[in-house]
Design an enzyme around this catalytic site. Sequence first.
Site, PDB file in Angstrom:
ATOM      1  CD  GLU A   1      22.034  -8.779 -12.133  1.00  0.00           C
ATOM      2  OE1 GLU A   1      20.283  -9.445 -12.966  1.00  0.00           O
ATOM      3  OE2 GLU A   1      21.463  -7.646 -11.780  1.00  0.00           O
TER       4      GLU A   1
ATOM      5  CB  CYS B   1      21.261 -16.370 -16.159  1.00  0.00           C
ATOM      6  SG  CYS B   1      21.477 -14.892 -17.185  1.00  0.00           S
TER       7      CYS B   1
HETATM    8  P1  NAD Z   1      29.696 -18.069  -9.274  1.00  0.00           P
HETATM    9  O1  NAD Z   1      29.238 -17.719  -8.296  1.00  0.00           O
HETATM   10  O2  NAD Z   1      30.792 -19.262  -8.962  1.00  0.00           O
HETATM   11  O3  NAD Z   1      31.129 -17.491  -9.309  1.00  0.00           O
HETATM   12  C1  NAD Z   1      31.199 -16.154 -10.355  1.00  0.00           C
HETATM   13  C2  NAD Z   1      32.227 -15.393  -9.586  1.00  0.00           C
HETATM   14  O4  NAD Z   1      32.173 -14.526  -8.503  1.00  0.00           O
HETATM   15  C3  NAD Z   1      33.672 -15.504 -10.044  1.00  0.00           C
HETATM   16  O5  NAD Z   1      34.497 -14.906 -10.775  1.00  0.00           O
HETATM   17  C4  NAD Z   1      34.627 -16.577  -8.867  1.00  0.00           C
HETATM   18  O6  NAD Z   1      35.551 -16.452  -8.925  1.00  0.00           O
HETATM   19  C5  NAD Z   1      33.441 -15.380  -8.085  1.00  0.00           C
HETATM   20  N1  NAD Z   1      33.413 -15.714  -6.704  1.00  0.00           N
HETATM   21  C6  NAD Z   1      33.492 -16.781  -6.003  1.00  0.00           C
HETATM   22  N2  NAD Z   1      33.296 -16.591  -4.425  1.00  0.00           N
HETATM   23  C7  NAD Z   1      33.181 -15.658  -4.289  1.00  0.00           C
HETATM   24  C8  NAD Z   1      33.492 -14.483  -3.159  1.00  0.00           C
HETATM   25  N3  NAD Z   1      33.826 -15.928  -2.028  1.00  0.00           N
HETATM   26  N4  NAD Z   1      32.686 -13.179  -3.175  1.00  0.00           N
HETATM   27  C9  NAD Z   1      33.288 -13.077  -3.850  1.00  0.00           C
HETATM   28  N5  NAD Z   1      33.529 -13.289  -5.412  1.00  0.00           N
HETATM   29  C10 NAD Z   1      33.749 -14.661  -5.357  1.00  0.00           C
HETATM   30  O7  NAD Z   1      29.176 -18.321 -10.142  1.00  0.00           O
HETATM   31  P2  NAD Z   1      29.803 -19.457 -11.502  1.00  0.00           P
HETATM   32  O8  NAD Z   1      29.122 -20.477 -11.687  1.00  0.00           O
HETATM   33  O9  NAD Z   1      30.910 -18.080 -12.398  1.00  0.00           O
HETATM   34  O10 NAD Z   1      28.257 -18.546 -13.092  1.00  0.00           O
HETATM   35  C11 NAD Z   1      26.939 -18.879 -13.469  1.00  0.00           C
HETATM   36  C12 NAD Z   1      26.244 -18.440 -12.520  1.00  0.00           C
HETATM   37  O11 NAD Z   1      25.920 -17.090 -13.281  1.00  0.00           O
HETATM   38  C13 NAD Z   1      24.823 -19.476 -12.710  1.00  0.00           C
HETATM   39  O12 NAD Z   1      24.243 -19.414 -11.488  1.00  0.00           O
HETATM   40  C14 NAD Z   1      24.069 -17.851 -13.340  1.00  0.00           C
HETATM   41  O13 NAD Z   1      22.964 -18.296 -13.436  1.00  0.00           O
HETATM   42  C15 NAD Z   1      24.472 -17.158 -13.442  1.00  0.00           C
HETATM   43  N6  NAD Z   1      24.517 -15.831 -14.253  1.00  0.00           N
HETATM   44  C16 NAD Z   1      23.792 -14.794 -13.751  1.00  0.00           C
HETATM   45  C17 NAD Z   1      23.710 -14.106 -14.754  1.00  0.00           C
HETATM   46  C18 NAD Z   1      22.494 -13.124 -14.816  1.00  0.00           C
HETATM   47  O14 NAD Z   1      22.707 -11.880 -15.700  1.00  0.00           O
HETATM   48  N7  NAD Z   1      21.537 -12.746 -14.130  1.00  0.00           N
HETATM   49  C19 NAD Z   1      24.428 -14.100 -15.870  1.00  0.00           C
HETATM   50  C20 NAD Z   1      25.273 -14.856 -16.492  1.00  0.00           C
HETATM   51  C21 NAD Z   1      24.949 -15.836 -15.137  1.00  0.00           C
END
Ligand code: NAD
Length: 510
Positions: A245, A279
């Site tokens: 997502e 999002c």
């Molecule tokens: P992010 O991708 O930076 O981090 C998300 C999670 O992934 C965190 O827990 C982070 O520690 C972890 N992570 C980072 N690197 C990783 C790796 N290599 N392997 C596994 N896990 C790893 O995202 P964010 O900044 O925390 O969140 C914001 C983003 O999330 C925005 O782009 C937003 O649109 C999206 N989002 C999408 C939805 C949806 O349902 N489509 C909902 C909410 C947020």
Amino acid sequence: MAIYERIADVPRRRYRVKSPVTLAPIGEFESATPDEVRAAVERARKAQASWAELGVKDRAAYMWRLLDQFVKRQDEIVELVIQETGKTRTEAIGMEVFACCDAISFYAKRAPRFLAPEKRRIHGLMGFTKRLRVVYKPLGVVGLITPWNGPVVLAVNPLVQALLAGNAVVHKPSEVTPLSALLVKKLTEAAGFPPDLYQVVQGDGQTGAALIEAGVDKISFTGSVATGRKVAEACGRRLIPVTLELGGKDAMIVCADADLERAAAGALLGSCMNTGHYCCGTERIYVVEPIYDRFVEKVVAGAKQLRQNDAGESDVGAVFWDQQMEIIESHMQDAVAKGAKVLVGGRRNPRLAGLYYEPTVVVDVSHEMELMRRETFGPIVAIQKVRDEEEALRLANDSEYGLNGNVWTGDAEKGQRLAERMETGGVCVNDMAITYGIPEAPFGGVKASGVGQVNGAQGIRGYCHVHPILADRKGKGPIQGGYPYTRKGEDGMQKFIRFLWGTPLGRWLA
Ligand code: NAD
């Protein structure tokens, strides 16, 4: 000023977290090591065995108790979320308590039906001799990796689905909001969940990566596109299923026959809700020429009424962390340098000590600007004038993202037609994007916005192996089509093919 900062590397990575409201420290956490993550998954696997033996109704009883905790401890949840994220009280209640209660009760009530074994009719002549039953079996241990913008709901919604389906869950929350996840864990403990069934492993991206390698059976990931790609690659190597997502750049199309008052209110809420850290937030607005001036006037008037406070009633909260502030500021600078005009806001709030960006209305934007191409995730209402609905649609679809979108028109049929032509996972008509909160609507992005759909019956079944069990009705006598192969049998089969797919009666029977 970093909202979370690394304060030690040895013996392990340690972080301090500050509140974006006050900028004061509110907690510290240490990243779990890969060995600890693996050990958590092993413990979860043991806990899962007896959990899976319970019936769905018994598992649902735990969820009702979790719901009790949410209802009773609303204030505690709301206060912590506000402290950790700086979102407004209304948003903390609506997104992090109300939406969680709704998700828990929705799935607790319906999971027994969604996961009940099913008899499925077999088509054609095989139906006379075979019987098919489909059972929904848990996958085992689900790894849940979540972002910071909805720290409670984006954990609880997948968590209850995965647990009801009979799995255990190991959760790696965002390093930006580690405290909310600990509170969710405490609520599950207070609800009497079996030990180790739901575990939280704190940490950063490396910890998330370690979770994927730790032997889990599925990853449920919510986060950015860039991280989503890495997660998909790692899951691909391990050959485990994953739902992604990811981010969005939702477009709003305003037609000439729209209710302008409602559309302007929808533009403000869609763009500024949750400080734009949504999002499915409205990030690009295309307005047809004949109503453009009137629409902008209404949006500007509405934006000027929005209150931004760090205490008491407030409409637009803090930016949750400093890196997002940098992105918002750089997109705005790029837009202004390329000719965009700021009508309201456009800067950090000078009245407040915390991390606040003023609700902003910006016009004369174009697809040359980062603001209209990359996810900004800030309280920015960006409006572009277009010739007509066709141009609006072309621009709306001119994006690498495809999460949600919205269309505003007084003509319901036209709304449906335009919605169907939007290249997104879902669309709302005369409403801001609220699809995630409606579990009957499958939720998920197309293009770079994600892989797979979540929520509802389809979502909870995504935490299962859909296990077909095919039985011969008689179970005795010769096996149809078995040895020995003979010329007579082959001739019979060919005749049968000619009858079945070569005649109207045969095709009807097939
Ligand atoms: P992010 O991708 O930076 O981090 C998300 C999670 O992934 C965190 O827990 C982070 O520690 C972890 N992570 C980072 N690197 C990783 C790796 N290599 N392997 C596994 N896990 C790893 O995202 P964010 O900044 O925390 O969140 C914001 C983003 O999330 C925005 O782009 C937003 O649109 C999206 N989002 C999408 C939805 C949806 O349902 N489509 C909902 C909410 C947020």
